[in-house]
Design an enzyme around this catalytic site. Structure first.
Site, PDB file in Angstrom:
ATOM      1  N   ARG A  14       0.179   4.776  13.361  1.00 49.06           N
ATOM      2  CA  ARG A  14       1.726   4.347  14.401  1.00 49.06           C
ATOM      3  C   ARG A  14       1.274   4.422  15.761  1.00 49.06           C
ATOM      4  NH1 ARG A  14       3.276   2.324  10.392  1.00 49.06           N
ATOM      5  NH2 ARG A  14       5.033   2.967   8.871  1.00 49.06           N
TER       6      ARG A  14
ATOM      7  N   LYS B 233       4.348  -6.653  12.030  1.00 47.00           N
ATOM      8  CA  LYS B 233       3.724  -6.940  10.649  1.00 47.00           C
ATOM      9  C   LYS B 233       4.239  -8.321  10.203  1.00 47.00           C
ATOM     10  CE  LYS B 233       2.292  -5.136   6.276  1.00 47.00           C
ATOM     11  NZ  LYS B 233       1.895  -3.862   5.749  1.00 47.00           N
TER      12      LYS B 233
ATOM     13  N   ARG C 136       0.889  -1.106   0.040  1.00 44.19           N
ATOM     14  CA  ARG C 136      -0.066   0.095   0.156  1.00 44.19           C
ATOM     15  C   ARG C 136       1.003   1.231  -0.001  1.00 44.19           C
ATOM     16  NH1 ARG C 136      -2.736   0.295   4.725  1.00 44.19           N
ATOM     17  NH2 ARG C 136      -4.473   1.735   3.819  1.00 44.19           N
TER      18      ARG C 136
END
Ligand code: BTN
Length: 324
Positions: free
Chosen positions: A322, A188, A123
């Site tokens: 974040r 992630k 993305r």
């Protein structure tokens, strides 16, 4: 890469996949090429992210064995009655691009999966680092007759499908970060990229891409955020073919459900899996930054962020979250 070189490299990978030493001479004899040519192909494979090393007198070896992807195995593991076509590719620029290049030929559920991507994308224009055989890179096509207006929140439903597939193969303790990152231990693990095309008033044609870190080489570079892979969090080795089948099954089931009922059936699960729920975060939208506390998602899948006691909904693909 020409077809001949591709075939030779596939055979070299096939010989090395088991994790044993293969001498350059034996490989050359088997493939009908010189040792120097073998060495050239091995260099090309290193550039694709294969962790091959050589020892004088012994030959070439992979740092860890690789279980290669096979369409027959994946299809055999699938449990859906009516699955779309599956293409298993070796090296491709991007599985999303591969499907986008032939949208007109595709039916719902048509999927492709690759061993490596040379131009994998994430993305916000990021690169998705895609070394050979180290992860899963897959894409599926789906057309929504209702057009753009019915696909809002689709990425959240896909995130739920990925978690469900992971749970089915015994991977627990994974969460979702809005809008569609899959997280484990605060890092992630997987990402989702949905690319949509369509005119106003016509169907919305979507290519849904999933990148899942399985066993990235320890020296993997170029990933600009903390990452984790399944090798660190799952007990025992995971069968990539089974994992791929599970992902495809869950993705197809989620798309069928989303087409019929929208985001509603996914909301509760998404909220249970929300990694930033009630945490202080900052939202970055281009040049604009908003600080606040995450209050989950609304029924359309927009992020609810509380600032000075007031919750506001934030939509759109340019928002990133974040920890503050
Ligand atoms: C992200 O989190 O930024 C999304 C990553 C999506 C990566 C996958 S890998 C398979 C498919 N093909 C691509 O080029 N990208 C997606």
């Amino acid at each position: 890469m020409n077809k001949h070189a591709e075939a030779i490299r596939s055979q070299i990978i096939g010989r090395l996949a088991g994790g044993h030493f293969c001498s350059g001479e034996a490989l050359g004899q088997e493939l009908g090429i010189s040792r120097a040519a073998v060495s050239g192909h091995v260099k090309a494979l290193l550039a694709l992210g294969l962790d091959i090393f050589s020892v004088t007198g012994k030959g070439y070896k992979l740092a860890s064995p690789i279980e290669l992807l096979h369409s027959t195995k994946i299809v055999a593991y699938r449990t859906q009655d009516n699955t779309g076509t599956l293409e298993v590719l070796n090296v491709i620029d991007s599985t999303n691009q591969y499907l986008k290049d032939k949208l007109a030929e595709l039916g719902n559920g048509h999927a492709c999966i690759a061993e490596a991507q040379t131009a994998g994308r994430g993305r916000h224009g990021r690169t998705w680092v895609s070394p050979f055989g180290a992860s899963l890179y897959l894409s599926m096509y789906w057309s929504f007759a209702g057009g753009y207006q019915v696909v809002g929140g689709l990425s959240l439903a896909v995130g739920v499908a990925v978690v469900s597939a992971l749970n089915k193969v015994g991977v627990r303790d994974v969460q979702l970060k809005w809008p569609n990152d899959i997280y484990a231990q605060g890092k992630k693990l997987a990402g989702v990229l949905i690319e949509a095309e369509g005119q106003m008033g016509s169907a919305c044609e979507c290519v849904l891409g999933i990148g899942l870190n399985v066993a990235l080489p320890v020296n993997t570079s170029g990933i600009d955020q903390p990452w984790i892979n399944l090798a660190q969090i799952s007990e025992g080795a995971l069968d990539r073919n089974r994992l791929a089948a599970c992902l495809l099954d869950e993705l197809q089931a989620a798309l069928e459900k989303f087409e019929a009922f929208g985001l509603q059936p996914f909301l509760e699960t998404w909220r249970d899996l929300d990694v930033y729920r009630d945490q202080h975060v900052k939202l970055i939208m281009g040049q604009k930054v908003v600080l606040g506390r995450c209050r989950g998602i609304d029924n359309n899948g927009a992020l609810l962020l509380e600032t000075e006691g007031v919750s506001r909904a934030y939509h759109g693909g340019e928002i990133s979250v974040r920890k503050a």
